[in-house]
Scaffold this motif. Structure first.
Motif, PDB file in Angstrom:
ATOM      1  N   VAL A  89       0.882  -1.148  -0.073  1.00 44.80           N
ATOM      2  CA  VAL A  89      -0.108  -0.061  -0.089  1.00 44.80           C
ATOM      3  C   VAL A  89       0.860   1.291   0.118  1.00 44.80           C
ATOM      4  O   VAL A  89       0.670   2.186  -0.710  1.00 44.80           O
ATOM      5  N   LEU A  90       1.823   1.197   0.720  1.00 46.93           N
ATOM      6  CA  LEU A  90       2.933   2.528   0.845  1.00 46.93           C
ATOM      7  C   LEU A  90       3.558   2.388  -0.262  1.00 46.93           C
ATOM      8  O   LEU A  90       3.734   3.776  -0.733  1.00 46.93           O
ATOM      9  N   TYR A 105      -8.481   3.669   0.148  1.00 45.90           N
ATOM     10  CA  TYR A 105      -9.360   3.119   0.875  1.00 45.90           C
ATOM     11  C   TYR A 105      -9.850   1.460   0.605  1.00 45.90           C
ATOM     12  O   TYR A 105      -9.702   0.799   1.738  1.00 45.90           O
ATOM     13  N   GLU A 106      -9.827   0.977  -0.505  1.00 43.75           N
ATOM     14  CA  GLU A 106     -10.008  -0.415  -0.776  1.00 43.75           C
ATOM     15  C   GLU A 106      -8.657  -1.001  -0.780  1.00 43.75           C
ATOM     16  O   GLU A 106      -8.787  -2.139  -0.263  1.00 43.75           O
ATOM     17  N   ALA A 144     -12.560   7.947   2.124  1.00 44.14           N
ATOM     18  CA  ALA A 144     -13.835   7.315   2.063  1.00 44.14           C
ATOM     19  C   ALA A 144     -14.408   7.830   0.832  1.00 44.14           C
ATOM     20  O   ALA A 144     -15.235   7.100   0.077  1.00 44.14           O
ATOM     21  N   ALA A 145     -14.408   9.224   0.634  1.00 43.79           N
ATOM     22  CA  ALA A 145     -15.128   9.829  -0.443  1.00 43.79           C
ATOM     23  C   ALA A 145     -14.567   9.733  -1.719  1.00 43.79           C
ATOM     24  O   ALA A 145     -15.256   9.226  -2.878  1.00 43.79           O
ATOM     25  N   GLY A 146     -12.984   9.109  -1.730  1.00 43.29           N
ATOM     26  CA  GLY A 146     -12.369   8.742  -2.818  1.00 43.29           C
ATOM     27  C   GLY A 146     -12.898   7.375  -3.352  1.00 43.29           C
ATOM     28  O   GLY A 146     -12.957   7.211  -4.654  1.00 43.29           O
ATOM     29  N   GLU A 164     -19.550   4.085   6.776  1.00 44.36           N
ATOM     30  CA  GLU A 164     -18.383   4.871   6.956  1.00 44.36           C
ATOM     31  C   GLU A 164     -18.072   5.417   5.686  1.00 44.36           C
ATOM     32  O   GLU A 164     -17.844   6.893   5.576  1.00 44.36           O
ATOM     33  N   VAL A 165     -18.101   4.973   4.255  1.00 40.32           N
ATOM     34  CA  VAL A 165     -17.891   5.495   3.263  1.00 40.32           C
ATOM     35  C   VAL A 165     -19.144   6.661   3.012  1.00 40.32           C
ATOM     36  O   VAL A 165     -18.649   7.442   2.473  1.00 40.32           O
TER      37      VAL A 165
END
Length: 274
Positions: A89-90, A105-106, A144-146, A164-165
């Motif tokens: 992820v990083l 987020y995913e 979450a918005a992304g 949450e999303v």
């Protein structure tokens, strides 16, 4: 002497930071485990150990025992498998493609799922550590918005639109739209987007989901609606945000201020305390 057995390679040393260097150092150590085993049994190494002072010979003996201990290497492999999904992820957020806001987020959810698959008996302990770090430092409503605004997720078979999303997306809308009517229009548009109603049924838009970046997709939708879509402006702004691991890398700047030429003899433990 070591380079003769590692084909000229050095083992990467651990830097005094909480960033991913721990993983990189362990990965390098594990890569050359067989070469290190050969080294500690070589006549050159044993002759060198014989010339050391008593306390240094004791350290060399401890190192030899550690390198020869298969349990030591098993533990390193265990932690490499444990940390690898998070390091990926990083690497994603610090890669060349900086349009990852719609995927972060995913990516974190998938990293946790891979961790559970590899460690079904102990994953909950590691999840608690990840969640504590994620919630206190890394997680923002933008992530979450992304996720919500990414059409590849919404047009998939099972979009993950949990509370949450949705709440994170509403929070972002509330911050970016000061006008009450604009906020309500955008929130109503969220339902049409989520349910694929009206313009979101458009064949071209469905076909473009996997051919365009999420931001480009919203730009096309905005043109199709005569730039009157209340959700498109928000989505474009959110998905235009770049991602980085600067929250993790912040330690670099702190250490660079402390670890100057004057103080370059400070130990890693002392640096952590400072």
């Amino acid at each position: 002497m070591m380079r003769e057995y590692t084909d000229g390679h050095d083992i990467i040393r651990l830097d005094p930071t909480r960033f991913a260097s721990q993983f990189i150092a362990l990965e390098s150590l594990h890569k050359f485990r067989h070469e290190l085993g050969t080294l500690i049994h070589s006549s050159e190494y044993l002759a060198h150990v014989g010339t050391l002072r008593e306390e240094s010979r004791d350290v060399a003996h401890e190192i030899s025992c550690l390198v020869s201990d298969h349990r030591f290497w098993d533990r390193i492999l265990y932690y490499l498998k444990l940390i690898e999904p998070l390091v990926q992820v990083l690497r994603m957020v610090d890669g060349e493609d900086k349009n990852d806001m719609g995927y972060l987020y995913e990516a974190m959810d998938k990293a946790k799922e891979r961790l559970r698959e590899k460690h079904p008996m102990t994953f909950q302990k590691w999840w608690r550590i990840i969640d504590a770090r994620w919630e206190s430092t890394l997680h923002h409503d933008l992530h979450a918005a992304g996720y919500f605004f990414n059409p590849r997720h919404q047009y998939s078979d099972s979009p993950h639109n949990d509370g949450e999303v949705l709440q994170g997306t509403i929070n972002v809308i509330s911050r970016l739209f000061r006008n009450t009517d604009e906020r309500i229009d955008a929130m109503m548009e969220m339902d049409r987007f989520k349910l694929k109603l009206d313009i979101y049924r458009d064949y071209d838009l469905r076909e473009a989901v996997n051919r365009m970046s999420p931001g480009e997709w919203w730009v096309m939708l905005d043109y199709k609606t005569g730039q009157r879509n209340p959700l498109a402006r928000i989505a474009i702004r959110v998905l235009s945000q770049t991602t980085s691991s600067s929250q993790c890398e912040r330690n670099w700047s702190t250490f660079s201020l402390i670890h100057t030429k004057v103080r370059n003899r400070l130990s890693a433990t002392r640096l952590e305390k400072l």
